[in-house]
Design an enzyme around this catalytic site. Structure first.
Site, PDB file in Angstrom:
ATOM      1  N   CYS A  32     -22.004  -0.197 -24.428  1.00  0.00           N
ATOM      2  CA  CYS A  32     -21.115   0.349 -25.460  1.00  0.00           C
ATOM      3  C   CYS A  32     -20.301  -0.715 -26.190  1.00  0.00           C
ATOM      4  CB  CYS A  32     -20.194   1.406 -24.851  1.00  0.00           C
ATOM      5  SG  CYS A  32     -21.074   2.802 -24.128  1.00  0.00           S
ATOM      6  N   HIS A  50     -14.219   2.473 -29.424  1.00  0.00           N
ATOM      7  CA  HIS A  50     -15.483   3.059 -28.995  1.00  0.00           C
ATOM      8  C   HIS A  50     -15.265   4.530 -28.666  1.00  0.00           C
ATOM      9  CE1 HIS A  50     -18.960   4.145 -26.772  1.00  0.00           C
ATOM     10  NE2 HIS A  50     -18.368   4.076 -25.597  1.00  0.00           N
ATOM     11  N   ASN A  95     -20.675  10.434 -27.575  1.00  0.00           N
ATOM     12  CA  ASN A  95     -20.641   8.998 -27.300  1.00  0.00           C
ATOM     13  C   ASN A  95     -21.993   8.416 -27.681  1.00  0.00           C
ATOM     14  OD1 ASN A  95     -20.764   6.440 -26.154  1.00  0.00           O
ATOM     15  ND2 ASN A  95     -19.783   7.026 -24.238  1.00  0.00           N
TER      16      ASN A  95
END
Length: 335
Positions: free
Chosen positions: A116, A258, A288
């Site tokens: 990520c 993020h 996500n």
């Protein structure tokens, strides 16, 4: 005067299939309320069968080039960096194929794997190449098809992740231009590599000469450890970067973190002293999307950002890895 990487183009692409919480609630014997209260996610996009990470990356890359006014062709772009956890193949990298499909013949192209945090790592890599005079124009892409690595029996991961791609074009310019990147801060802690991982499929598992355990071919993470580490590392990384470049927190326009969990984003903003309304949130609609989340969030928030305002990016991912970046917002329209 040293060259500075300046963001001049922005694009994002989401696959058309929308997967609602209600759809997953039926599959996993849970509820929309349970998913939303724990993650902030209400829906996500999953790619249709046959659609790969590279396919999404090409779409986002094309849109970023269009936004920047760059006509694809040999020599139009010097460097393509693709951040992804879900490459089309273990070998070769996906970026060269993406570059070829975009018509960027001859450009240097490679993948970065920092889960990520991948987009921030890729952004710094491209910015450094421009600063060193080794590239004039770079295309940085974050793209993922997490739906291909999720365990269909694991409720905790399957409700979180989505597919998508986002991309930016960086061009050599002056540090006082809107869109200029002003600094980065990266870090890692490999002692906690098992907190976020896919246990099987790599040389570690294959070298053991044993069959992987059932489910080891899928993505897995320890949710509570991830939550606590993400808040700590993103906050510390952001504070360190702001201090080093001399940006007071109160001078920031927006925080673009993020998009993992709305509670993580709120906690990071609170620890930094940034008003909650200045933290960009779009995970409620896309989930996500790992390495793609920051550029997708930037494209989504572009209309509400002001040219010249100070923007802070921060991310946390498997490895463990984390990183932050600072830029002034450019005069761009996402394609």
């Amino acid at each position: 005067m040293p060259l500075t990487a300046v963001l001049t183009g922005l694009g994002a692409y989401l696959p058309p299939r929308r997967v609602s919480n209600e759809e997953l609630a039926d599959r996993f014997d849970t509820t929309d309320e349970w998913i939303t209260s724990r993650t902030g996610i209400r829906s996500r996009r999953w790619a249709d069968p046959g659609t790969s990470t590279g396919d999404l990356a090409v779409e986002a890359g094309h849109r970023a080039l269009k936004s920047a006014g760059v006509d694809p062709g040999p020599g139009a772009v010097d460097l393509v960096v693709l951040a992804t956890t879900t490459p089309d193949h273990l070998c070769p990298a996906t970026a060269p194929d993406v570059a070829a499909r975009l018509g960027l013949a001859g450009a240097a192209a490679f993948d970065i794997s920092a889960v990520c945090s991948g987009f921030v790592y890729a952004l710094e890599t491209a910015a450094n190449a421009i600063g060193a005079g080794r590239a004039q124009t770079a295309l940085v892409i974050g793209a993922e098809t997490y739906s291909t690595i999720l365990n269909p029996a694991d409720r905790t991961t399957s409700v979180i992740f989505g597919d998508g791609a986002g991309a930016v074009v960086l061009t050599a310019g002056d540090a006082d231009l809107p869109g200029a990147l002003h600094g980065f801060e990266l870090g890692s802690d490999g002692t906690q590599k098992d907190v976020i991982c896919i246990p099987a499929g790599g040389s570690r598992q294959r070298a053991a000469l044993t069959e992987p355990a059932p489910g080891d071919e899928y993505f897995a993470m320890e949710g509570r450890k991830v939550f606590l580490s993400a808040v700590q590392r993103m906050s510390e990384s952001s504070a360190s970067l702001l201090d080093r470049i001399g940006w007071p927190v109160e001078s920031l326009g927006h925080l673009v973190g993020h998009q993992a969990n709305v509670r993580i984003l709120r906690a990071v903003a609170e620890q930094l002293g940034i008003p909650a309304e200045r933290a960009v949130v779009n995970l409620d609609q896309v989930g996500n999307t790992s390495a793609a989340s920051i550029p997708i969030a930037l494209a989504d928030a572009a209309a509400s950002l002001t040219v010249g305002e100070r923007v802070l990016l921060t991310a946390f991912g498997g490895g463990l890895t984390w990183g932050s970046a600072a830029l002034t917002w450019p005069d761009v329209v996402p394609a």
